[in-house]
Design an enzyme around this catalytic site. Structure first.
Site, PDB file in Angstrom:
ATOM      1  N   ILE A  63       0.820  -1.225   0.000  1.00 51.06           N
ATOM      2  CA  ILE A  63       0.000   0.000   0.000  1.00 51.06           C
ATOM      3  C   ILE A  63       0.850   1.270   0.000  1.00 51.06           C
ATOM      4  O   ILE A  63       0.352   2.354  -0.265  1.00 51.06           O
ATOM      5  CB  ILE A  63      -0.996   0.051   1.183  1.00 51.06           C
ATOM      6  N   LEU A  82      -6.909  -3.301   6.849  1.00 57.49           N
ATOM      7  CA  LEU A  82      -6.455  -4.391   7.731  1.00 57.49           C
ATOM      8  C   LEU A  82      -4.938  -4.470   7.840  1.00 57.49           C
ATOM      9  O   LEU A  82      -4.416  -5.327   8.554  1.00 57.49           O
ATOM     10  CB  LEU A  82      -6.952  -5.725   7.167  1.00 57.49           C
ATOM     11  N   THR A 125      -7.724  -1.838  17.232  1.00 58.33           N
ATOM     12  CA  THR A 125      -7.275  -2.874  18.163  1.00 58.33           C
ATOM     13  C   THR A 125      -7.723  -2.575  19.588  1.00 58.33           C
ATOM     14  O   THR A 125      -7.816  -1.406  19.981  1.00 58.33           O
ATOM     15  CB  THR A 125      -5.740  -2.990  18.143  1.00 58.33           C
ATOM     16  N   GLU A 127      -5.793  -2.938  21.857  1.00 61.36           N
ATOM     17  CA  GLU A 127      -4.588  -2.376  22.484  1.00 61.36           C
ATOM     18  C   GLU A 127      -4.730  -0.880  22.735  1.00 61.36           C
ATOM     19  O   GLU A 127      -3.994  -0.319  23.535  1.00 61.36           O
ATOM     20  CB  GLU A 127      -3.361  -2.627  21.607  1.00 61.36           C
ATOM     21  N   ARG A 153       6.537  -1.168  24.190  1.00 59.83           N
ATOM     22  CA  ARG A 153       5.350  -1.972  23.941  1.00 59.83           C
ATOM     23  C   ARG A 153       4.184  -1.105  23.452  1.00 59.83           C
ATOM     24  O   ARG A 153       3.343  -1.530  22.671  1.00 59.83           O
ATOM     25  CB  ARG A 153       4.949  -2.693  25.229  1.00 59.83           C
ATOM     26  N   TYR A 156       2.641   0.624  19.382  1.00 58.05           N
ATOM     27  CA  TYR A 156       1.536   0.155  18.542  1.00 58.05           C
ATOM     28  C   TYR A 156       0.221   0.770  19.018  1.00 58.05           C
ATOM     29  O   TYR A 156      -0.535   1.351  18.233  1.00 58.05           O
ATOM     30  CB  TYR A 156       1.490  -1.373  18.627  1.00 58.05           C
ATOM     31  N   ASN A 185      -8.377  -9.913  20.799  1.00 58.49           N
ATOM     32  CA  ASN A 185      -7.722 -11.223  20.775  1.00 58.49           C
ATOM     33  C   ASN A 185      -8.502 -12.281  19.988  1.00 58.49           C
ATOM     34  O   ASN A 185      -8.944 -13.285  20.544  1.00 58.49           O
ATOM     35  CB  ASN A 185      -7.416 -11.710  22.193  1.00 58.49           C
TER      36      ASN A 185
HETATM   37  C1  UGA Z   1      -2.198  -8.513  21.057  1.00 55.50           C
HETATM   38  C2  UGA Z   1      -1.467  -7.752  19.991  1.00 55.50           C
HETATM   39  O1  UGA Z   1      -1.019  -6.531  20.443  1.00 55.50           O
HETATM   40  C3  UGA Z   1      -2.305  -7.482  18.800  1.00 55.50           C
HETATM   41  O2  UGA Z   1      -2.222  -8.542  17.906  1.00 55.50           O
HETATM   42  C4  UGA Z   1      -3.743  -7.207  18.968  1.00 55.50           C
HETATM   43  O3  UGA Z   1      -4.103  -5.926  18.654  1.00 55.50           O
HETATM   44  C5  UGA Z   1      -4.332  -7.646  20.248  1.00 55.50           C
HETATM   45  O4  UGA Z   1      -3.484  -8.060  21.286  1.00 55.50           O
HETATM   46  C6  UGA Z   1      -5.263  -8.750  19.856  1.00 55.50           C
HETATM   47  O5  UGA Z   1      -4.793  -9.879  19.632  1.00 55.50           O
HETATM   48  O6  UGA Z   1      -6.446  -8.447  19.678  1.00 55.50           O
HETATM   49  P1  UGA Z   1      -1.417  -9.504  23.348  1.00 55.50           P
HETATM   50  O7  UGA Z   1      -2.750 -10.049  23.697  1.00 55.50           O
HETATM   51  O8  UGA Z   1      -0.585  -9.054  24.496  1.00 55.50           O
HETATM   52  O9  UGA Z   1      -1.548  -8.315  22.310  1.00 55.50           O
HETATM   53  O10 UGA Z   1      -0.554 -10.528  22.465  1.00 55.50           O
HETATM   54  P2  UGA Z   1      -0.205 -12.080  22.511  1.00 55.50           P
HETATM   55  O11 UGA Z   1       1.076 -12.257  21.815  1.00 55.50           O
HETATM   56  O12 UGA Z   1      -1.329 -12.852  21.962  1.00 55.50           O
HETATM   57  O13 UGA Z   1       0.059 -12.398  24.044  1.00 55.50           O
HETATM   58  C7  UGA Z   1      -0.917 -12.653  24.985  1.00 55.50           C
HETATM   59  C8  UGA Z   1      -0.256 -12.915  26.320  1.00 55.50           C
HETATM   60  O14 UGA Z   1       0.475 -14.134  26.246  1.00 55.50           O
HETATM   61  C9  UGA Z   1       0.761 -11.851  26.757  1.00 55.50           C
HETATM   62  O15 UGA Z   1       0.585 -11.594  28.114  1.00 55.50           O
HETATM   63  C10 UGA Z   1       2.120 -12.496  26.517  1.00 55.50           C
HETATM   64  O16 UGA Z   1       3.100 -12.013  27.399  1.00 55.50           O
HETATM   65  C11 UGA Z   1       1.799 -13.958  26.750  1.00 55.50           C
HETATM   66  N1  UGA Z   1       2.677 -14.937  26.052  1.00 55.50           N
HETATM   67  C12 UGA Z   1       2.963 -14.792  24.741  1.00 55.50           C
HETATM   68  C13 UGA Z   1       3.172 -16.025  26.748  1.00 55.50           C
HETATM   69  O17 UGA Z   1       2.934 -16.176  27.970  1.00 55.50           O
HETATM   70  N2  UGA Z   1       3.973 -16.937  26.101  1.00 55.50           N
HETATM   71  C14 UGA Z   1       4.281 -16.815  24.803  1.00 55.50           C
HETATM   72  O18 UGA Z   1       5.017 -17.684  24.268  1.00 55.50           O
HETATM   73  C15 UGA Z   1       3.762 -15.720  24.078  1.00 55.50           C
END
Ligand code: UGA
Length: 352
Positions: A63, A82, A125, A127, A153, A156, A185
């Site tokens: 884009i 998106l 999001t 977020e 962090r 975004y 999520n």
């Molecule tokens: C996500 C992302 O920022 C975006 O994709 C999005 O806007 C939003 O949230 C969403 O999915 O709607 P977050 O939920 O923190 O943020 O991202 P994840 O990577 O899915 O992590 C969720 C939780 O799992 C976090 O607390 C992270 O620390 C934890 N985690 C992640 C673990 O405990 N182990 C891992 O291997 C990876």
């Protein structure tokens, strides 16, 4: 019963990604609309039927390339935006790229949609709510609180929030027809990538856990996995978006949370459930779960969200929609899809 939708020209910018691929499939199967899908890869769209003629055009383009947005806006009635770098592992390691992808690269799109009066359906999001304070039931009226500047962090969240504010301003003062959707999520098959197979680095938590299971490594629980998320099935999410598209008059000028408050679960519990399902399907030893420090997995500048539960009363009112799928129903097909797709580790396909 809702009247059948009038065929429209819909452009999905970033329609080759996780949410986009599921939306494209549903739009093709369930609506008469004509679609243009713009992305740099279409690997997630591989299961679409061929022979759709004019109803589906895939345009491989970035884009940011000259003319891409001008053409897309000129030829469409509705634009679904998106494109994003939405993986927390990038927020503190590639902050400039994250800010550009979430804000600067999309400013021209907002301007074009404003001057040409195209309906911009922007995927923001959860977020944007930032560092929430539990118990966190987040409505569209909730305040938004970001961490300090050295906690990258929040690059975004901040960039996505600024774009929302720009869209709102162009709507309120310059007549831009818009809807902002805040996904909470959303998870499902074809999410993110498998490190070392069709992507590199640390994907979001579902793909991290599936990668660990498929490679026999321990599932890593950041800071013990006490933090909670409300996971929404991608099928429920897609249903909400189709209803937004059917109900333009009610949804224009609105910001709408889309998620599933009933699926609020700790990350440790998610890991346990996925591990149990995996063993039930595949047999073998019980997978290990191990705590890991956030800094070790993500590096400096990471910060976390303790809990994030959507208040979806507005979506219920505007869309006559409720999410239907609980974790017990959504997780087994996700595990099956990952097994089918990645069960035997394979080399990356060209173009992925
Ligand atoms: C996500 C992302 O920022 C975006 O994709 C999005 O806007 C939003 O949230 C969403 O999915 O709607 P977050 O939920 O923190 O943020 O991202 P994840 O990577 O899915 O992590 C969720 C939780 O799992 C976090 O607390 C992270 O620390 C934890 N985690 C992640 C673990 O405990 N182990 C891992 O291997 C990876």
């Amino acid at each position: 019963m809702t009247a059948p939708a009038q065929p429209r020209r819909i452009c999905l910018l970033g329609g080759g990604g996780f949410l986009g691929a599921h939306l494209v499939q549903a739009l093709i199967e369930r609506t008469p609309h004509r679609l243009v899908v713009i992305d740099t890869s279409f690997a997630k769209l591989e299961s679409l039927p061929g022979g759709l003629g004019d109803r589906l055009r895939l345009r491989r383009a970035d884009i940011r390339s000259p003319g891409v947005l001008v053409l897309a806006v000129g030829e469409s009635d509705v634009l679904l935006s998106l494109t994003a770098l939405c993986n927390p592992a990038l927020y503190n390691t590639q902050p400039r790229a994250v800010i550009e992808a979430s804000f600067s690269d999309l400013v021209p799109l907002v301007s074009l949609c404003t001057t040409q009066r195209r309906w911009l359906v922007h995927f923001s999001t959860c977020e944007v709510y930032g560092k929430t304070i539990p118990p966190a039931a987040l409505s569209e009226e909730s305040p938004m609180q970001l961490g300090p500047i050295d906690r990258e962090r929040w690059t975004y969240a901040c960039a996505k929030q600024l774009l929302e504010r720009l869209i709102w301003a162009r709507g309120a003062h310059d007549g831009l027809p818009f809807t902002i959707i805040r996904p909470f999520n959303v998870i499902g098959p074809r999410m993110d990538y498998m490190p070392g197979v069709d992507g590199e680095g640390t994907p979001r938590v579902l793909a991290c856990f599936m990668h660990a299971l498929l490679t026999g490594k321990p599932l890593q629980l950041v800071d013990g996995g006490r933090q909670r998320r409300s996971f929404c099935a991608v099928d429920d999410f897609v249903e909400a978006v189709l209803r937004v598209l059917e109900r333009g008059d009610a949804c224009r000028g609105e910001v709408i949370n889309v998620g599933n408050p009933r699926n609020d679960v700790s990350i440790a519990e998610l890991a346990k459930r996925l591990a149990e399902l995996y063993v039930r399907r595949r047999g073998g030893e019980r997978p290990l779960l191990e705590p890991v420090a956030a800094r070790q997995l993500y590096g400096p500048g990471y910060d976390d969200v303790e809990q994030r539960v959507p208040d979806i009363r507005k979506a219920q009112r505007l869309l006559d929609w409720v999410p239907r799928l609980g974790l017990d129903e959504m997780l087994p097909p996700i595990v099956d899809d990952y097994l089918a797709r990645y069960g035997e580790p394979r080399p990356a396909a060209p173009g992925r």
